[in-house]
Structures are given as C-alpha cells and as structure tokens.
Scaffold this motif. Sequence first.
Motif, PDB file in Angstrom:
ATOM      1  N   THR A 104     -11.743  -1.821  26.575  1.00 20.39           N
ATOM      2  CA  THR A 104     -10.463  -2.019  27.224  1.00 20.39           C
ATOM      3  C   THR A 104     -10.534  -2.342  28.683  1.00 20.39           C
ATOM      4  OG1 THR A 104     -10.518   0.265  27.534  1.00 20.39           O
ATOM      5  CG2 THR A 104      -9.185  -0.487  25.802  1.00 20.39           C
ATOM      6  N   ARG A 152      -5.609  -9.519  21.373  1.00 22.66           N
ATOM      7  CA  ARG A 152      -5.657  -8.100  21.039  1.00 22.66           C
ATOM      8  C   ARG A 152      -4.313  -7.428  21.283  1.00 22.66           C
ATOM      9  NH1 ARG A 152      -9.400  -4.155  24.557  1.00 22.66           N
ATOM     10  NH2 ARG A 152      -7.745  -4.619  26.037  1.00 22.66           N
ATOM     11  N   LYS A 165      -2.759  -3.598  21.816  1.00 20.27           N
ATOM     12  CA  LYS A 165      -3.028  -2.187  22.088  1.00 20.27           C
ATOM     13  C   LYS A 165      -1.729  -1.425  21.870  1.00 20.27           C
ATOM     14  CE  LYS A 165      -4.020   0.932  25.990  1.00 20.27           C
ATOM     15  NZ  LYS A 165      -4.416   0.989  27.428  1.00 20.27           N
ATOM     16  N   TYR A 188      -6.155  -0.250  18.710  1.00 21.24           N
ATOM     17  CA  TYR A 188      -6.397  -1.632  19.097  1.00 21.24           C
ATOM     18  C   TYR A 188      -6.589  -2.463  17.836  1.00 21.24           C
ATOM     19  CZ  TYR A 188      -7.560   0.316  23.719  1.00 21.24           C
ATOM     20  OH  TYR A 188      -7.533   0.976  24.920  1.00 21.24           O
ATOM     21  N   SER A 192      -7.499  -6.464  16.871  1.00 24.31           N
ATOM     22  CA  SER A 192      -7.910  -7.680  17.564  1.00 24.31           C
ATOM     23  C   SER A 192      -8.453  -8.760  16.629  1.00 24.31           C
ATOM     24  CB  SER A 192      -8.987  -7.360  18.604  1.00 24.31           C
ATOM     25  OG  SER A 192     -10.153  -6.889  17.957  1.00 24.31           O
TER      26      SER A 192
END
Length: 326
Positions: free
Chosen positions: A57, A225, A227, A237, A239
């Motif tokens: 992140t 992505r 979150k 998350y 992605s």
Amino acid sequence: MTEHDLTTLVRDHVASDEPPFALSPDTVVRGGRRTVRHRRLAAGGAALAVLAVGAITVPQVLDGDTARGHSTAVDPATAAFLEDYDAAQMPRILEEESRAVFERSVEDLGEATFHAGDNQGAALPPKWWDRASGMTLSYGGTSDHRLSVDLAHARSEAEGSAQRYCEESLEGGFYLECAVDVRDDGSVVISNLWALRPYGGATFMAVERDQLATIDPDRLWFERRVKVIKSETFVTYVSETVKASSEQAARAAFQVPQADLAELGTDPQVVIPAPEPDPASGCPGFVLPGTVTCGTFDEPDAEGGDGGPAGDTGPMSPGVEPSPAG
C-alpha cells in the motif's frame, strides 16, 4: 501519520547530509513522506506477503479524521459472518466469492493460490489459520495478468483521511488516478491506478508519474486496485495487475470493471477477525514460534506491527505493502 512513519522521517533527516535545521519542517516532512513511500510502495507475488502488511500500500501519511461518514463499527452483515467464522473454510469462501465476480469478465482464471500469514507475513500452516493477521487469494501466478484479494488487520492502513490519502498520493505522483466513495454502511472504498516496476524477486516498486518515461517499457506494470476500509483496523484490497508498455496499453488490457473490484472488496464474507496479541513474541498478532520478538507494543501498524522487524522491507515485499501483484 503513524509513530513508525514519524520515526522514519526523523531518522532519515538526522542521517542526511544537510546541516541541522537547514530545512523547514514542511520540507522535511514532504521529503520524509517521499522516502517512506518509496520504501513501502512495493507489491508482492503470490505468497504475497501481502500480509507482512507493509508492502501492499501507499504509506499512511495522513493525520486527522477519517473520511467523512466513515464508521469504525463493523456492518451487521460482516458481524454476522464473523460470529460463525471458520478459518478452515476461508480458502473455499474466498475462491467462491472471487470467482463469482472475476469470471464475469475473465474467461479463464486458472487455479487459485491461497496464503494465510502471521503478523510478519510468514505463511501459516492450516492449524494456525485462525490466528492469521492476513489472508490472500490470487490468480495468475507469474503471468502478465494477475488478480488478487488481500485481507489484513493493520490499524494504520485504516486510519486517516481517505480524501487526503488520495490527494497526497496524486500530488506526489504515486497514483495516476484515485477516488473515494463512502458507502451507506460507513465503509470507505478507495480506488486507484498506479504504475509499477519489478523490484528484487517477486516484488514491485511504484513508479512515479514523472518517471514513467525513464523506465524500460518492457519493465512496466500497471495495477488497478480497490482498498476497502471496513473497520478501525481491517482493510481489504482487490486488484488487477497487468504487464503493459504504457498506461494506455494497460487500460486496454484490464478486464475486470472497477465496480466489480469494489463489489468483491465490500463482500461481507471477505473478512477475518482481528488477531489477538501474541504474549510469547510481544507482537500485536500471532507469529510463528521462535521466529520474531517484537518487544513491547501498543497498536499494530502497517509495517508488521509496532516496529517489528518485518516492517521496513522496502516497498511491499512478497506481500509487504499490499499491492497485490500476485
């Protein structure tokens, strides 16, 4: 800003070649934030130490309130699922939930890879899955098209202003796109697009916007992505990561609609309970016996927990800094 981030900024400033106090506080903080971002913006491969939670992140350089409307209470549907939580069923549940979403747009997902990690991201055997600090389910292996779902308890990944999170990441050039959506249940959904390049073995390093033209196109990757902040410590998350020579080529290669990524991320079954502190190691969560000693601790952070050794491994490491590229 977390205590770990502040410590990093001070250390980096003191160790610099600049004379003491030659820089204004604002300059020091901006420079430190950039350093922290570089160190932590890495994405992991399948065993994703996505769990070492530090590598997947953008670092938390936000202070202040959380996004407007963000609730730290778990929504009723998620709370109901946790009441009957069975860690042994999570590989099946994550695969069923993710396939139901991904297969709408991806023709052949292939086999899924599951990883449950301790507080430092180390793989746990099934008997200790119920003590995991994070879990990852990924598709694509080492291919040029990868999908990943990452679950982690890390307070500093969930705290701070989501809007400022986007603004500062865009301003710093780490994100190409970023948007925030606060749902009716109080959960916060942050959607971003960023560029990556290989870093070490199975990890990736973020590529800033103004550096894109300097990177060999054959080494460029892009990740879309989502979150989702579901509680004061829990984040999910989801992605899609592709190897592409340019942002335009990446946009053409992405297959999963962003709305589908968000749908999976907000799924009430895509969650794990908060881990209990580990008295034996002193870590905020369980670690494999005899592997790490964290010492005293207060609150877990995004880098493996209260200054624990697995934190600053560079941008996300096999998973640290959850940028699920695997």
